[in-house]
Design a protein around this motif. Structure first.
Motif, PDB file in Angstrom:
ATOM      1  N   THR A 209       0.869  -1.234  -0.187  1.00 28.17           N
ATOM      2  CA  THR A 209      -0.093  -0.052  -0.177  1.00 28.17           C
ATOM      3  C   THR A 209       1.145   1.234   0.221  1.00 28.17           C
ATOM      4  O   THR A 209       0.239   2.116  -0.580  1.00 28.17           O
ATOM      5  N   VAL A 210       2.541   0.902   0.870  1.00 32.59           N
ATOM      6  CA  VAL A 210       3.007   2.111   0.503  1.00 32.59           C
ATOM      7  C   VAL A 210       3.113   2.107  -0.695  1.00 32.59           C
ATOM      8  O   VAL A 210       3.712   3.735  -1.698  1.00 32.59           O
ATOM      9  N   PHE A 212       2.417   1.409  -3.526  1.00 33.41           N
ATOM     10  CA  PHE A 212       0.404   2.360  -3.680  1.00 33.41           C
ATOM     11  C   PHE A 212       0.791   3.769  -3.825  1.00 33.41           C
ATOM     12  O   PHE A 212       0.331   5.022  -4.827  1.00 33.41           O
ATOM     13  N   LEU A 213       0.674   4.317  -2.772  1.00 29.78           N
ATOM     14  CA  LEU A 213       0.828   5.979  -1.778  1.00 29.78           C
ATOM     15  C   LEU A 213       1.745   6.446  -3.098  1.00 29.78           C
ATOM     16  O   LEU A 213       1.261   7.913  -3.275  1.00 29.78           O
ATOM     17  N   VAL A 216       0.095   6.689  -6.158  1.00 27.92           N
ATOM     18  CA  VAL A 216      -0.338   7.394  -7.137  1.00 27.92           C
ATOM     19  C   VAL A 216      -1.138   8.626  -5.781  1.00 27.92           C
ATOM     20  O   VAL A 216      -1.411   9.851  -6.411  1.00 27.92           O
ATOM     21  N   MET A 217      -0.445   8.385  -4.612  1.00 25.68           N
ATOM     22  CA  MET A 217      -0.607  10.052  -3.858  1.00 25.68           C
ATOM     23  C   MET A 217       0.261  10.913  -4.333  1.00 25.68           C
ATOM     24  O   MET A 217       0.406  12.142  -3.782  1.00 25.68           O
ATOM     25  N   PRO A 219       2.169  11.959  -5.907  1.00 24.14           N
ATOM     26  CA  PRO A 219       2.264  13.206  -7.618  1.00 24.14           C
ATOM     27  C   PRO A 219       1.434  14.082  -6.455  1.00 24.14           C
ATOM     28  O   PRO A 219       0.844  15.613  -7.019  1.00 24.14           O
ATOM     29  N   LEU A 220      -0.052  13.485  -6.192  1.00 22.89           N
ATOM     30  CA  LEU A 220      -0.441  14.675  -5.368  1.00 22.89           C
ATOM     31  C   LEU A 220      -0.563  15.576  -4.690  1.00 22.89           C
ATOM     32  O   LEU A 220      -1.241  16.815  -4.213  1.00 22.89           O
ATOM     33  N   PHE A 221       0.763  15.398  -3.419  1.00 22.90           N
ATOM     34  CA  PHE A 221       0.817  15.778  -2.461  1.00 22.90           C
ATOM     35  C   PHE A 221       1.941  16.879  -2.934  1.00 22.90           C
ATOM     36  O   PHE A 221       1.951  17.337  -2.124  1.00 22.90           O
ATOM     37  N   LEU A 222       2.677  16.933  -3.937  1.00 21.47           N
ATOM     38  CA  LEU A 222       3.890  17.458  -4.239  1.00 21.47           C
ATOM     39  C   LEU A 222       3.137  18.594  -4.656  1.00 21.47           C
ATOM     40  O   LEU A 222       2.127  18.906  -5.841  1.00 21.47           O
ATOM     41  N   PRO A 223       3.806  19.667  -5.115  1.00 21.65           N
ATOM     42  CA  PRO A 223       3.197  21.259  -5.531  1.00 21.65           C
ATOM     43  C   PRO A 223       3.232  21.303  -7.142  1.00 21.65           C
ATOM     44  O   PRO A 223       4.050  19.974  -7.429  1.00 21.65           O
ATOM     45  N   GLU A 224       2.811  21.726  -8.537  1.00 18.95           N
ATOM     46  CA  GLU A 224       1.887  21.253  -9.468  1.00 18.95           C
ATOM     47  C   GLU A 224       3.469  21.832  -9.808  1.00 18.95           C
ATOM     48  O   GLU A 224       4.173  22.563  -9.356  1.00 18.95           O
TER      49      GLU A 224
ATOM     50  N   ASN C  43      -1.297  21.593  -1.427  1.00 20.91           N
ATOM     51  CA  ASN C  43      -0.748  20.561  -2.546  1.00 20.91           C
ATOM     52  C   ASN C  43      -2.380  19.137  -3.076  1.00 20.91           C
ATOM     53  O   ASN C  43      -2.040  19.938  -4.523  1.00 20.91           O
ATOM     54  N   THR C  44      -2.377  19.005  -2.437  1.00 18.82           N
ATOM     55  CA  THR C  44      -3.296  18.187  -2.542  1.00 18.82           C
ATOM     56  C   THR C  44      -4.660  18.974  -3.286  1.00 18.82           C
ATOM     57  O   THR C  44      -5.857  18.808  -4.840  1.00 18.82           O
ATOM     58  N   ASN C  47      -3.930  20.159  -6.873  1.00 22.08           N
ATOM     59  CA  ASN C  47      -4.082  19.024  -7.690  1.00 22.08           C
ATOM     60  C   ASN C  47      -5.264  18.793  -8.067  1.00 22.08           C
ATOM     61  O   ASN C  47      -5.518  18.387  -8.796  1.00 22.08           O
ATOM     62  N   MET C 364      -7.066   5.465  -1.074  1.00 20.44           N
ATOM     63  CA  MET C 364      -5.941   4.681  -0.380  1.00 20.44           C
ATOM     64  C   MET C 364      -6.612   4.876   1.489  1.00 20.44           C
ATOM     65  O   MET C 364      -5.723   3.413   1.968  1.00 20.44           O
TER      66      MET C 364
END
Lengths: 366, 255, 394
Positions: A209-210, A212-213, A216-217, A219-224, C43-44, C47, C364
């Motif tokens: 699961t990590v 997967f994080l 998929v996750m 990229p969402l966490f990082l600044p655009e 950020n999320t 995004n 998740m």
């Protein structure tokens, strides 16, 4: 008052039934009816399993040739492994540049060798210097730049990638893990809560699961606009995940340090960081080296999970090769070879860790 | 007190008979031709340097160690590979160990009732009564419901003695019962053993407590290199040892 | 910094008073954590907005629209995602339960074998443990799935065991029980037998307390458990009819089927975990000192009783904590099944559902909290158990 001198009887050899081959057989294999039965069952099992495997793997196996047609059906087709060996080791790393990978490996072995000699005096200093210098050189050799042709991480693969992920994972996890362990043992409640939560969270979820994080996750966490390389993302998550395990190992070592050591350090007027850095951690880390090696073994096996996010590590390159239409039906050979390679690495490391444990144990009891 | 012990009845009923007993650990000859006869009520102290085979000798008597040659007869039963006979002999022979070997997961009382319940198949009430009786005799009935970990070394060893006594053994073996104790606790254990001797228990003790040997034993046996070198009543043994080796040994331990 | 000890508690300046410094440290740490959290959250948010992904758990009520190859509860394509969650959870629990039972049996056998007086048995167990635990579990799953089960013949050429069990590349087929008229008497008899055994055990204990005589509870209970239900079969007929798997066209119909993914994962995980459990059991038994065995046998206890009354109770205290962590590992490793497409939590939720809905964060979160919940509840139980043991000892 009389004085007699006792003459001791000579030592006699034991009855033949108790020593030598016969004695050994009697005590170890045929000591009772049940035992004899067990021995026979075990022998039958061995006879059932070993000869066919031996036949398959060696006697009837095919070694020579270049295609599937060179293999007869009876035994193992090692031609497959031989033909794909380069891919298993290096993935898609350009063939003419593979010497760089080899050189990196050789440097690691040569560089680390002095650490295994007991007579070498400046182990700690040398080790730290190595930890700083080697990753830089290795990265330069593997990735390129500064005069070397760049090989993007998407071309990395095979056993090389497996080792890179495991090595970077453990090297990054160590300092982070030590910090987490210090935090968990801290007397400051806020810091303790933060560290305990972090450790227990990562230890509570499966690595898969990590990963997967990471795919998929993250990229969402990082600044655009900021996007990280897939391999880098995976490695970052592996480091954080593994740090939680290292933290628990280190904590075990710190708990084994007697309270008197803290008191002695405090009595000398050492502050928190000096107490930890000069007194507690050096002792604790030495105690937990076997534990760290075991964590590394677990990590080495777990790197195989990166297959889930599509990285071409050792296991994945073998899996892909077995799916190749030109080599259909080679699953057994492929996976047996993979098992053998993983086994050699893990067994060597676990033997080393067991050896260290024995060494440390005798150090304590004497 | 010492006179009372000396006069304790010694019958001529044979309790232990060892004849030509030999034992090897691998190639090492630990017991060489041991011959020993113990009658009912006899109190024997075995001494000797470490590795002389004294512990091995008494451990052969209840088959914690297997002898390879010779004959051992305990209370009329010969020790062979027959499990039934070994069990019978073991339930007749009590043993006290250097490191107590109490069961840490059971209370003192449970330690004492375990064997009576499962080997003697006694009703629980009766087993507990017997256990309390012997705990009183070793003077720690108030500890009955504690766990061994909560007791001092001397108390633990007394519980171990009580535990062995609960099986109403005919013979008691003591394997260095005071060696692991702090000096101030040795006396309480020795006093308990003296009490047993007064009651006429057949005892074999491996010990270096020479004071105990003098007051309690009818016979002191000196062993060295797997052999019985000398055996004599304590007065003769300590005051007029016959043998060079014995003198040397006594010289080293009696100061 | 060195002055910390000398400074009187009242007059320490801000940086030398240990209590104030402690506060400072903690505040800084909390601020950093909150800042990181805010940074990630922010950020999320951006995004998600830019990519046009909806958030929230509303999607759970939507229809899933995909089939699942194995479901323990009724499931059709039109069922909701929350139903998918249940199916995945149950499948994960099924793998874990099967794995734990098998791994425990094999592991304890291995542990005992490692301590066998028989050299050959000792060695065989050792070789097994050293081989299996040094090979990645995922590789073992692949081996079973791709190298052992896939090459099996198709349904028409199934390997069969007495025309009852069939194995082919689509799985293991076996007869399924279907209720028959004799079922109720059978269940009642079984219940009576179980209750009877429990009562018998109590009575035997009480009797042993009073008279000291032991009673062969095990054999009598076994007899009871077999005889009573057996009697009902004779009187009122068989309790179950068996729904046999029958080859129809290209596949089997009827009976129970165990899909190859499940076989692979259960085989691999139980064999792998068993190797670790074997070592745990061995070291647990070895942790009980030899003196305990000697003391027990010098009291006349038979080897079996010594094991039951003295060795096992002590060894279990050492074994159980690492054993639970092995169980936890097995539960977490069950997620490896995703790699061969067995429909458990990870492959259903972090895989299919995530891909369909695009709601990475929610899926998740749900997936990870399932594992977290299992881990936390097991470690809470573990702590309670450890406390109880500690109480008994002191």
């Amino acid at each position: 008052m009389s004085n007699t001198t006792h003459t001791f009887k000579p030592s006699l050899p034991p009855p033949t039934l108790n020593v030598g081959v016969i004695g050994w057989l009697r005590t170890n294999l045929f000591s009772s009816v049940g035992n004899t039965l067990l021995t026979l069952v075990a022998l039958y099992l061995i006879w059932l399993v070993v000869p066919p495997i031996f036949n398959w793997a060696f006697l009837q196996a095919d070694w020579a040739g270049a295609t599937r047609a060179d293999c007869t059906a009876e035994g193992a087709c090692w031609v497959f492994v031989k033909e794909r060996f380069g891919q298993f080791m290096y993935g898609f790393y350009p063939a003419e540049l593979r010497w760089r990978v080899d050189l990196t490996a050789v440097l690691a072995v040569v560089g680390a060798a002095p650490l295994f000699f007991d007579r070498f005096k400046h182990k700690a200093r040398y080790g730290i210097a190595l930890l700083v210098a080697y990753p830089v050189i290795a990265f330069w050799l593997l990735y390129g730049g500064f005069g070397l042709q760049v090989v993007p991480s998407s071309a990395w693969g095979g056993l090389m990638l497996t080792i890179v992920i495991a090595a970077v994972g453990i090297a990054g996890a160590l300092p982070l893990g030590i910090l987490l362990a210090l935090g968990r043992r801290s007397s400051l409640p806020a810091i303790k809560v933060i560290c305990v939560t972090t450790i227990e969270f990562w230890r509570g979820v499966p690595l898969i699961t990590v990963l997967f994080l990471s795919s998929v996750m993250l990229p969402l966490f990082l600044p655009e606009g900021l996007s990280l390389d897939k391999l880098l993302r995976a490695v970052v998550m592996v480091v954080i995940f593994e740090a939680a395990y290292i933290a628990e190992v280190v904590r075990g070592g710190m708990q084994a340090i007697p309270k008197g050591q803290y008191e002695a350090a405090a009595a000398m007027g050492l502050g928190y960081w000096r107490t930890m850095g000069l007194v507690i951690l050096p002792q604790a880390l030495k105690l937990v080296i076997p534990g760290i090696v075991n964590t590394f073994i677990a990590l080495f096996k777990d790197t195989s999970l990166v297959i889930i996010i599509g990285l071409f590590d050792f296991l994945n390159s073998i899996k892909r090769a077995t799916a190749d239409p030109a080599w259909l039906g080679m699953s057994t050979e492929g996976y047996v070879f993979a098992a053998l390679v993983y086994w050699v690495f893990c067994f060597a490391m676990s033997s080393y860790s067991a050896h260290l444990e024995r060494k440390l144990n005798t150090g304590h009891t004497r | 007190m010492s006179e009372a012990i000396k006069q304790a009845v010694v019958s001529d009923k044979m309790m232990i008979h060892m004849q030509g007993v030999n034992k090897w650990y691998g190639q090492f000859h630990v017991l060489k031709d041991i011959n020993l006869a113990v009658t009912q009520g006899e109190r024997i102290v075995l001494c000797g340097p470490s590795g002389s085979g004294k512990s091995t000798t008494i451990r052969c008597i209840n088959r914690l160690e297997e002898h390879q040659q010779g004959q051992i007869i305990v209370d009329g039963t010969e020790l062979t590979n027959d499990l039934k006979q070994i069990e019978r002999i073991r339930s007749e022979v009590g043993m006290v160990f250097q490191h107590f070997n109490l069961f840490p997961h059971l209370t003192v009382l449970q330690n004492c009732t375990l064997a009576p319940l499962w080997v003697r198949k006694m009703p629980r009430k009766e087993a507990e009564e017997i256990a309390m009786h012997y705990l009183q005799r070793v003077r720690i009935p108030e500890q009955a419901h504690k766990y061994p970990g909560q007791l001092s070394g001397g108390q633990q060893q007394r519980v171990a003695i009580a535990r062995a006594l609960c099986m109403k053994p005919k013979i008691m073996l003591f394997d260095e019962p005071t060696s692991a104790l702090d000096p101030e606790m040795v006396k309480e254990v020795l006093d308990t053993m003296i009490g047993l001797a007064q009651d006429g228990m057949t005892m074999l003790c491996v010990t270096h407590e020479m004071g105990f040997a003098r007051t309690v034993a009818n016979r002191v046996i000196f062993m060295d290199k797997g052999e019985i070198v000398e055996q004599a009543p304590p007065d003769q043994f300590f005051d007029h040892p016959q043998n060079e080796r014995t003198k040397l040994f006594l010289g080293q331990i009696l100061h | 910094m060195q002055n910390t000890g000398n400074a009187s508690p009242a007059s320490g300046s801000f940086f030398t008073d240990p209590r104030k410094r402690a506060w400072l440290f903690q505040i800084v740490a909390v601020v950093i954590v909150v800042a990181i959290g805010w940074f990630l959250f922010n950020n999320t948010q951006t995004n998600l907005q830019h990519r046009g992904i909806t958030s929230g758990f509303g999607f759970l009520q939507n229809s899933a629209g995909f089939g699942i190859s194995q479901h323990l509860i009724d499931y059709t394509e039109s069922d909701t995602y929350s139903r998918v969650f249940l199916v995945g959870l149950l499948n994960t629990l099924l793998v874990s339960a099967l794995g734990i039972v098998l791994a425990t049996i094999i592991g304890f056998t291995l542990g005992v074998a490692r301590l066998s007086p028989n050299w050959l048995i000792r060695r065989l167990a050792g070789v097994y443990i050293e081989t299996i635990r040094n090979i990645p579990p995922l590789l073992q799953i692949f081996f079973w799935y791709f190298a052992v089960l896939s090459p099996l013949p198709g349904p028409r050429q199934s390997l069969e065991l007495g025309e009852v069990f069939f194995v082919n590349n689509r799985g293991l087929y076996m007869p399924a029980p279907v209720a028959a008229p004799g079922m109720w008497p059978f269940w009642i008899a079984l219940l009576v037998a179980v209750v009877g055994s429990v009562l018998l055990r109590r009575w035997a204990r009480a009797r042993q307390h009073l008279t000291g005589l032991p009673f062969p509870v095990l054999w009598c209970s076994l007899g009871l458990l077999i005889l009573l239900p057996g009697l009902t079969v004779v009187i009122s007929g068989v309790p179950f009819d068996w729904d046999m798997p029958v080859l129809q066209g290209f596949n089997f119909r009827g009976g129970w089927v165990v899909i190859p993914e499940l076989i692979s994962i259960v085989m691999a995980l139980s064999l792998y975990t068993a190797a670790f459990i074997g070592e745990t059991v061995r070291s647990g038994i070895q942790s009980v000192s030899h003196g305990q065995t000697e003391a027990a046998s010098s009291l006349g206890l038979r080897p079996g009783l010594t094991l039951r009354l003295v060795i096992i109770p002590q060894a279990l205290r050492v074994i159980i904590p690492p054993l639970t962590s092995q169980y936890l590992n097995l539960v977490k490793n069950s997620s490896l099944a995703a790699a061969i497409g067995y429909p458990e939590m990870v492959s259903l939720f972090a895989g299919t559902v995530l891909n369909q809905t695009g709601q990475a964060i929610e899926t998740m979160m749900i997936t990870m909290s399932v594992y977290l919940a299992i881990s936390i509840s097991i470690s809470v139980l573990m702590n309670v158990y450890n406390k109880r043991i500690a109480l008994i000892e002191r």
